[in-house]
Design a protein around this motif. Structure first.
Motif, PDB file in Angstrom:
ATOM      1  N   UNK A 287       0.833  -1.202   0.000  1.00  0.00           N
ATOM      2  CA  UNK A 287       0.000   0.000   0.000  1.00  0.00           C
ATOM      3  C   UNK A 287       0.870   1.256   0.000  1.00  0.00           C
ATOM      4  N   UNK A 288       1.941   1.237   0.784  1.00  0.00           N
ATOM      5  CA  UNK A 288       2.848   2.378   0.825  1.00  0.00           C
ATOM      6  C   UNK A 288       3.473   2.660  -0.527  1.00  0.00           C
ATOM      7  N   UNK A 289       3.898   1.627  -1.235  1.00  0.00           N
ATOM      8  CA  UNK A 289       4.480   1.805  -2.573  1.00  0.00           C
ATOM      9  C   UNK A 289       3.458   2.369  -3.546  1.00  0.00           C
ATOM     10  N   UNK A 290       2.224   1.871  -3.455  1.00  0.00           N
ATOM     11  CA  UNK A 290       1.165   2.374  -4.336  1.00  0.00           C
ATOM     12  C   UNK A 290       0.949   3.864  -4.124  1.00  0.00           C
ATOM     13  N   UNK A 291       0.876   4.288  -2.888  1.00  0.00           N
ATOM     14  CA  UNK A 291       0.614   5.697  -2.593  1.00  0.00           C
ATOM     15  C   UNK A 291       1.786   6.570  -3.039  1.00  0.00           C
ATOM     16  N   UNK A 292       2.992   6.100  -2.867  1.00  0.00           N
ATOM     17  CA  UNK A 292       4.168   6.870  -3.290  1.00  0.00           C
ATOM     18  C   UNK A 292       4.154   7.128  -4.797  1.00  0.00           C
ATOM     19  N   UNK A 293       3.581   6.181  -5.546  1.00  0.00           N
ATOM     20  CA  UNK A 293       3.623   6.279  -7.000  1.00  0.00           C
ATOM     21  C   UNK A 293       2.424   7.001  -7.605  1.00  0.00           C
ATOM     22  N   UNK A 294       1.482   7.417  -6.760  1.00  0.00           N
ATOM     23  CA  UNK A 294       0.357   8.207  -7.271  1.00  0.00           C
ATOM     24  C   UNK A 294       0.790   9.663  -7.364  1.00  0.00           C
ATOM     25  N   UNK A 295       0.582  10.255  -8.496  1.00  0.00           N
ATOM     26  CA  UNK A 295       0.978  11.654  -8.676  1.00  0.00           C
ATOM     27  C   UNK A 295       0.183  12.561  -7.734  1.00  0.00           C
ATOM     28  N   UNK A 296       0.871  13.601  -7.271  1.00  0.00           N
ATOM     29  CA  UNK A 296       0.245  14.640  -6.453  1.00  0.00           C
ATOM     30  C   UNK A 296      -0.178  14.165  -5.077  1.00  0.00           C
ATOM     31  N   UNK A 297       0.341  13.021  -4.596  1.00  0.00           N
ATOM     32  CA  UNK A 297      -0.002  12.598  -3.239  1.00  0.00           C
ATOM     33  C   UNK A 297       1.163  12.894  -2.300  1.00  0.00           C
TER      34      UNK A 297
END
Length: 297
Positions: A287-297
């Motif tokens: 989940x942490x990796x997914x959030x890091x890779x979302x633009x503008x988060x």
């Protein structure tokens, strides 16, 4: 220790807690957690996730509410639908959080996350679905008449007697072994005590019976295909369905969701159906990796 806080929605007191990184200022969009519905389940389901999230160095603020009918929130005698809980969360996001969030929803509460998308899409930056229902299940509606018949049966002294039976430790352990956990050893006393405490108030049965009545059972195919934000779907390698007749393995479920999500990502990780609890460290990492890779988060 985090203090329980309350807000009022439609005259009902609703509980939540708010968590911040312990050693650095918050960073990024906050997370909004949606706990599962079941005997004794509440926002306490996320405690392992919360602890591990910050141990791994993530810095998002996390909001962890009790849905109406659960935990420390009010427990009115209502037939709860996904949109009811989404309306509660819409108010919570707009009046308490007051900024866009990343939703993390467990199990068959994915329809609540979908209802949130319908209500406040501009305030959702991304979503994580942990073990959502089998694709056939989430796209096959139950007739409203059948749902109402089930609710009316549960909403009787017979239903109350069944709930008293279902909250016994022997039943909770057996159900957890048969339907939720991949490894029996992971059904520990912490888990059972959480369910015991959460089901002590007999009024907690109303949310559970609403879930069992199938008010969440609709055809969500079009709604899923129109989700405007990045969505991560996670399944346990030994994922199973608690509903008879819906047999799909983890690969089939994951493929079905990824075929329909416009911005979908997916992974299988060790575990079965309660990944944030039974496979916490891996779940947090993905989940942490997914959030890091979302633009503008």
């Amino acid at each position: 220790m985090t203090t329980t806080q309350f807000y009022t929605w439609q005259s009902y007191p609703c509980a939540y807690d708010c968590h911040h990184p312990p050693t650095a200022p918050p960073q990024g969009s906050p997370l909004l957690l949606i706990h599962p519905i079941g005997v004794g389940l509440s926002r306490q389901f996320w405690q392992r996730f919360l602890n591990t999230w910050y141990q791994q160095g993530h810095r998002q603020t996390i909001y962890n509410p009790d849905l109406l009918g659960c935990g420390e929130s009010a427990m009115p005698r209502l037939a709860y639908h996904p949109d009811d809980w989404a309306a509660q969360l819409e108010y919570f996001v707009k009046t308490v959080i007051q900024e866009p969030v990343v939703i993390v929803a467990q199990g068959a509460l994915a329809p609540v996350a979908l209802a949130c998308v319908a209500r406040f899409p501009d305030l959702i930056r991304g979503m994580v679905w942990s073990g959502p229902p089998a694709w056939r299940l989430i796209t096959t509606p139950t007739p409203s008449r059948q749902q109402n018949i089930a609710w009316n049966l549960f909403d009787t002294p017979l239903g109350a007697a069944f709930y008293r039976y279902a909250r016994r430790e022997a039943f909770l352990r057996s159900f957890s072994q048969r339907q939720l956990f991949a490894q029996e050893a992971d059904i520990d006393q912490e888990w059972l005590e959480q369910l015991h405490q959460g089901s002590r108030d007999l009024n907690s049965r109303h949310a559970v019976f609403s879930f069992l009545s199938g008010f969440w059972r609709q055809d969500y195919g079009k709604a899923i295909a129109s989700i405007p934000c990045p969505t991560l779907v996670l399944f346990g390698e030994e994922a199973s369905s608690v509903t008879r007749g819906y047999v799909e393995n983890a690969d089939q479920r994951l493929a079905a969701y990824l075929d329909h999500l416009p911005q979908g990502q997916g992974r299988k990780i060790p575990g079965r159906n309660v990944l944030p609890y039974e496979s916490t460290a891996v779940f947090v990492e993905v989940v942490g990796d997914f959030i890091k890779n979302i633009k503008n988060l």
